[in-house]
Write a protein that holds these residues in place. Structure first.
Motif, PDB file in Angstrom:
ATOM      1  N   ASP A 115       0.689  -1.071  -0.336  1.00 48.37           N
ATOM      2  CA  ASP A 115       0.175  -0.283   0.445  1.00 48.37           C
ATOM      3  C   ASP A 115       0.902   1.409  -0.036  1.00 48.37           C
ATOM      4  N   ASP A 116       0.294   2.694  -0.617  1.00 46.28           N
ATOM      5  CA  ASP A 116       1.307   3.528  -0.704  1.00 46.28           C
ATOM      6  C   ASP A 116       2.519   3.524  -0.898  1.00 46.28           C
TER       7      ASP A 116
ATOM      8  N   GLU B 167      -3.691   4.850  -7.145  1.00 45.33           N
ATOM      9  CA  GLU B 167      -4.811   5.123  -5.824  1.00 45.33           C
ATOM     10  C   GLU B 167      -5.171   7.007  -6.449  1.00 45.33           C
TER      11      GLU B 167
END
Ligand code: C2E
Ligand code: CA
Ligand code: CA
Length: 697
Positions: A595-596, A652
């Motif tokens: 993630d991220d 994202e």
């Protein structure tokens, strides 16, 4: 058909005679094959298309479409992949000849000798399997060569000819006329490299040994500067009269050189501000305590957050936000330099890490305040005055130890506490007994009640595959419906849950709920991949594997529909353990996402070291993709590596068509963000997926 049937090799028997069909089916089924039947050529081709059998038995003489024509059609549909055994009349040499011309693999004469038939079938299946494997190997090799940008060359020194493998033009750049002599080649080479390359060739020609040169081809029309390596050696001939030949391989290493530079850069720096990233920050602190002259010195570690940064971003636009961050970094740099800084890093989107040398708590506090004062004066962005307000948490080596990660993490926790309690700075407590309050509300007490009184729920944000514009997955996002405060955003309460140790319990609930929902969707013919966020503390604990297994078993959820999202930092403190756990999860069938990705602590090294399926490119990159070239280069490097490792990349926070177009062009495989939809409660998400139509961008 029972599910085990589908694993048996499937044969298709095409014959107009019902008795032959029955016999073939009876005999071959006994041998462990699944046998499908068709009464004529037409039906045979249809059955082939629908079922893709592993082998076809085909009678030549049938009413309607005969066996030769059917065989020809199957070959058109499928190339040489499926073996076809023709059933011909005995001694009918002409039809045997015709059968092979139509593409048959083998033939067997009628009346059928069944033991022989079984043997031929086995043999044909085995060799087709071998062929398939061989084709697969060849394809993989070709792909590997293409990805590596590898080709071959051959120089005949006497005749002065230079020859190249077929793909050379693709690899060197198609604006280029392939050089056919050494002189031609040298003419193309960058002038600064020319002499060196020429001498290397002559040296190998005269004295043998190995050639190993790297040189630049200057900008072509379409391509920019390319970096080429050539390696080779002199062919050793027994016959001294033979001309001298030098041959070898060449590689276009332009991309990997750039990627390598990117890997190095990303590994230690923040692009926007030029400050260290979290990784380098950790190293700076570690080095400080490792050096004999500073081993006993005091260090303050601060975690600084810009409180209203998002407002600036929204009001003035992202490029102004970037400009502001760069100015903040600049001021922090000069202010902290005079206070004796050991490290200064951008550790998050709008978060900075600061390490200052100090002799006492009082001195530390004083230095931190003075450094932060540098941000009190207004900034000027696009002729406008902008004020930022900051909020910082800090730790002190005398009280919190000398280990970089705990020093940083406790400072981060203290910063969050400072924000919720309205302090500008706050020192982390020395013993771990944090007490929390949001204004007059006792969050801890409320959170303890929240699970029992079912105040938690999940929202789901769709993820769209750019190929085919379909919703292929969702990310589950935790929501807390507080009876008085209303919807509390997760960033406000998840850190509290972590501190309280409640994150394991709530995390288990999230897993159960997400798995239950994944199963409901899957049963409804909507097999969506459901992503679950794991906090670092969950990832570090020992319960994770057992918890997720319990959740999928309770709801009979197919594991491949469950994706676990992990972040950087804490989880990566112990890479060996992380690799082991990730390997175990993936072996069980779960998917794993980082993630991220792309900010702070992350680096491309993860891609190379951690066994994962998916990279989620952080929103910060996506936001800037339309106007910052360096961000595009970074994203391109990420997607290029991801593609060659067959990883999924999800961009994202895509909010606009333009960002979507950019991400597609840069090779991302999926997008997630308000452009598709905000996170939605289950019924709305289900409806959205059902009706989803997205004009190709
Ligand atoms: P995240 O994992 O990075 O989740 C994405 C966040 O970005 C979500 O915020 C989402 O609403 C927001 N977002 C999505 N698309 C856009 C967009 O186009 N523009 C903008 N501005 N924002 C967008 P949310 O739901 O507030 O979640 C925040 C964070 O809370 C998550 O960040 C995740 O780290 C954490 N979190 C959420 N649910 C859970 C959970 O069940 N367990 C754990 N451990 N953490 C969770
Ligand atoms: Ca996430
Ligand atoms: Ca994220």
């Amino acid at each position: 058909m029972s599910p085990t049937d589908t694993r048996l090799p499937t044969l298709l028997a095409v014959d107009d005679d019902p008795t032959t069909r029955k016999l073939v089916q009876a005999v071959l089924s006994k041998q462990g094959y699944r046998v499908l039947l068709a009464p004529d050529g037409q039906a045979g081709v249809e059955a082939f298309t629908a079922n893709r059998p592993d082998l076809i038995l085909m009678d030549v003489q049938m009413p309607g479409m005969n066996g030769f024509d059917a065989c020809g059609l199957v070959r058109q549909l499928d190339g040489d992949a499926t073996p076809i055994i023709m059933l011909t009349g005995s001694e009918d040499l002409e039809s045997i000849e015709r059968a092979f011309n139509a593409g048959a693999t083998d033939f067997i004469t009628k009346p059928i000798n069944f033991p022989l038939l079984a043997q031929r079938v086995r043999y044909a299946l085995r060799s087709s399997q071998l062929n398939r494997e061989l084709r697969g190997v060849r394809q993989r090799q070709a792909a590997a060569r293409r990805i590596a940008g590898l080709g071959f060359w051959d120089w005949n020194a006497e005749a002065n000819t230079l020859e190249w493998s077929d793909d050379a033009t693709d690899l060197l750049g198609d604006d280029l006329q392939l050089p056919t002599t050494l002189a031609d080649l040298l003419f193309l080479v960058h002038p600064a490299d020319r002499n060196r390359v020429g001498q290397a060739f002559q040296a190998v020609r005269e004295t043998g040994g190995k050639l190993d040169v790297e040189f630049r081809l200057p900008d072509g029309e379409a391509a920019g500067e390319r970096i080429i390596t050539m390696t080779g050696e002199r062919a050793e001939e027994d016959d001294p009269m033979q001309p001298v030949r030098v041959f070898g391989a060449f590689q276009n290493v332009t991309d990997s050189r750039h990627t390598q530079a990117m890997v190095d850069y990303l590994a230690l720096h923040d692009e926007l501000t030029g400050l260290a990233n979290r990784r380098l920050f950790v190293r700076q602190i570690r080095d400080f305590f490792a050096a004999p002259e500073t081993a006993q010195a005091g260090l303050l570690v601060g975690w600084i957050d810009l409180a209203r940064f998002n407002r600036v971003n929204e009001a003035l636009g992202e490029s102004s936000g970037d400009a502001l961050l760069a100015q903040v970094a600049q001021r922090l740099k000069s202010a902290s330099a005079s206070a004796g800084h050991v490290g200064l890093a951008r550790v998050g989107g709008d978060e900075f890490g600061l390490a200052l040398r100090c002799r006492s708590e009082a001195e530390a506090e004083d230095k931190l305040q003075r450094t932060l004062q540098a941000l009190d004066l207004p900034f000027v962005i696009n002729d406008q005055e902008v004020f930022v307000s900051v909020c910082a948490g800090w730790t002190l080596s005398m009280h919190h130890g000398q280990e970089p990660e705990p020093l940083i993490n406790q400072a981060m926790d203290a910063q969050q506490q400072a924000r919720s309690q309205g302090f500008k700075t706050l020192k982390a407590p020395q013993s771990a007994s944090p007490s929390r309050s949001f204004g007059s509300l006792d969050v801890e007490l409320d959170l303890r009640k929240a699970l029992q009184s079912q105040q938690f729920c999940l929202h789901y944000q769709p993820q769209m595959a750019l190929r085919g514009n379909r919703i292929v997955g969702v990310e589950s996002l935790l929501r807390w419906q507080h009876p008085v405060r209303g919807m509390v955003p997760p960033v406000q309460f998840i850190p509290v849950l972590e501190d309280m140790g409640l994150i394991h319990e709530v995390g288990a609930w999230v897993m159960g709920e997400a798995c239950r929902q994944a199963k409901v969707w899957s049963d409804a013919g909507m097999p969506l991949r459901v992503a679950i966020n794991l906090s670092p503390r969950q990832f570090m604990g020992n319960e994770l594997f057992g918890q997720i297994e319990a959740a999928v078993q309770a709801h009979q959820t197919p594991r491949h529909l469950v994706e676990l999202e992990i972040t950087e930092g804490l989880a990566m403190q112990d890479p060996d353990r992380a690799i082991e756990l990730l390997t175990r999860l993936r072996a069980a069938g779960y998917k794993v996402a980082i993630d991220d990705f792309g900010i702070g602590y992350s680096s491309l090294e993860y891609l190379l070291r951690f066994p994962i399926d998916t990279i989620k490119i952080d929103r910060a990159f996506v936001m800037r993709v339309t106007d910052t070239e360096t961000d595009r280069a970074v994203i391109r490097a990420i997607t290029a590596i991801a593609q060659s490792l067959q990883l999924t990349t999800i961009a994202e926070g895509v909010e606009t068509q333009r960002q979507c177009d950019f991400m597609e062009a840069l090779g991302a495989s999926e997008i997630q963000g308000y452009f598709i939809s905000k996170p939605l409660p289950e019924p709305a998400l289900t409806a959205l997926v059902r009706d989803f139509k997205h004009a190709p961008g």
